[in-house]
Design an enzyme around this catalytic site. Structure first.
Site, short mmCIF file in Angstrom:
data_model
loop_
_atom_site.label_atom_id
_atom_site.label_comp_id
_atom_site.label_asym_id
_atom_site.label_seq_id
_atom_site.Cartn_x
_atom_site.Cartn_y
_atom_site.Cartn_z
N LYS A 35 28.62 61.28 1.04
CA LYS A 35 27.89 60.10 0.54
C LYS A 35 26.52 60.03 1.20
O LYS A 35 26.26 60.74 2.19
CB LYS A 35 28.70 58.84 0.86
CG LYS A 35 28.85 58.55 2.35
CD LYS A 35 29.89 57.46 2.61
CE LYS A 35 30.05 57.22 4.10
NZ LYS A 35 31.23 56.41 4.40
N TYR A 259 1.47 52.38 22.56
CA TYR A 259 1.35 50.94 22.23
C TYR A 259 1.98 50.08 23.30
O TYR A 259 3.05 50.40 23.83
CB TYR A 259 2.05 50.66 20.90
CG TYR A 259 1.25 51.13 19.70
CD1 TYR A 259 -0.01 50.61 19.44
CD2 TYR A 259 1.76 52.10 18.85
CE1 TYR A 259 -0.75 51.04 18.35
CE2 TYR A 259 1.03 52.53 17.75
CZ TYR A 259 -0.23 52.00 17.50
OH TYR A 259 -0.94 52.43 16.43
#
Ligand code: PLP
Length: 364
Positions: A35, A259
């Site tokens: 899946k 950051y």
């Protein structure tokens, strides 16, 4: 669009891992769970690789199954969420998909359709033994089984009783034992094949092996248990995520990285910028210290993950100094995806799906 980060799929690893599932559950047939685009590995590609050694495949929904049939995959295919519409039913009958029926709406849809003669449905009946996600209450199992067995459009020889574990990845949790007992009780008088085990069940709960096993994550070379490693189960990484070094910097003590300047160098350091970030499926929550493999050794991520880049420590590479153009392995044969997942407080399933669906594939 071709970004620099690349995934590579390893066919022999997929085949080895399926064989390991067979070794663990030698008396069961195998429904390989592919899946969600085979957990990012590519559903059609993975089905092709496993075609000779699997007894069938399992996917989530009818469109996923249809993609496999249209690619020529003619083994049994189980649709784990079953049908959502009359259209799904028509496709399932035409393409011989096994639908897992888990609620009353699906039963009533089955009564609304008239198939062409010769056509019939192959079904799974999902019993909820404790997961409370999909499935009929245990006390309804016999009634529903009898009803479907006698249904004019259902093939009575192609009914499978199914359930799913909620806590099989925790070896010490006795919820699995309870689920097994509940399932055994409700199926006592039902003479149909049974299917229970996901990867953790296959490797840990022998009583769950039954007629059909449903290995997912183990096929891709990740351990289903938080407290063990793929090597313990003889599994091999089926996906490698690689990306190139695009810059090198020599930093001094106190310099910050990335950051938020969340990392400050505690000493003089050499760092490398790798062209892979959360836009490529690398987890943004990976913390400083997350392992990265490059030039024959493991090193660590420094600071925050950016959209398309991360920065790693390459200070201590005396033998093989890291240079622009070298390739880092974010996970794969040399670095378990489980370790990266742990450092990002998630599970390998999520990392594989994301990278698989976002990254360029090597060779394509
Ligand atoms: C996804 C899934 C599996 C496979 O689970 P893994 O933990 O990946 O082995 C098996 N059965 C059902 C019903 C599933 O949804």
């Amino acid at each position: 669009m071709r970004r620099s980060a690349r995934i590579t799929i390893h066919p022999e690893a997929l085949q080895n891992n399926l064989k390991q599932a067979k070794i663990a559950a030698p008396h069961s047939k195998v429904n390989a769970v592919i899946k969600a685009n085979a957990y990012g590995h590519g559903a059609v590609e993975t089905a092709g690789i496993l075609y000779q050694i699997s007894d069938g495949f399992a996917v989530s929904c009818v469109p996923e199954a249809l993609e496999l049939r249209q690619a020529g995959i003619d083994l049994p295919i189980t649709v784990l969420q079953g049908h959502q519409s009359v259209d799904d039913l028509r496709i399932a009958a035409a393409y011989q998909l096994r639908l897992v029926v888990h609620d009353d709406r699906q039963l009533s849809l089955l009564n609304q359709i008239n198939l062409k003669s010769q056509q019939h449905f192959d079904l799974g009946i999902k019993i909820d033994t404790g997961m409370h996600r999909l499935g009929f209450a245990p006390e309804r199992a016999e009634t529903i089984y009898t009803q479907l067995k006698n249904h004019a459009q259902v093939n009575p020889d192609e009914l499978i009783m199914m359930t799913h574990f909620s806590c099989a990845d925790e070896r010490k949790n006795n919820a699995s034992q309870k689920q097994l007992e509940t399932f055994a009780n409700v199926c006592e008088n039902i003479k149909a094949p049974k299917s229970i085990a996901n990867s953790a069940g296959i490797l840990e709960w022998q009583a769950s092996h039954a007629d059909w096993i449903r290995p997912g994550i183990m096929l891709y070379g990740s351990s289903p248990f938080a407290d063990s490693h793929r090597d313990e189960h003889h599994l091999q990484a089926a996906m490698t995520l690689n990306a190139p070094v695009i810059a090198i910097h020599d930093l001094k003590k106190g310099d910050s990285i990335g950051y938020g300047a969340s990392y400050q160098c505690p000493k003089k350091m050499r760092v490398a910028t790798i062209a892979c970030g959360y836009a490529d499926g690398y987890p943004r929550h990976a913390a400083t210290g997350t392992p990265v493999y490059i030039n024959g050794q493991e090193t660590t991520l420094l600071g925050r993950v950016s959209m398309d880049m991360i920065v790693i420590d390459v200070t201590d590479f005396k033998e093989n100094p890291v240079a622009v153009g070298d390739t880092a392995e974010l996970w794969g044969a040399n670095l378990s995806v489980d370790k990266v997942a742990q450092s990002a407080e998630t599970i390998a399933y999520e990392l594989l799906c994301n990278a698989g669906n976002l990254c360029t594939r090597s060779g394509i």
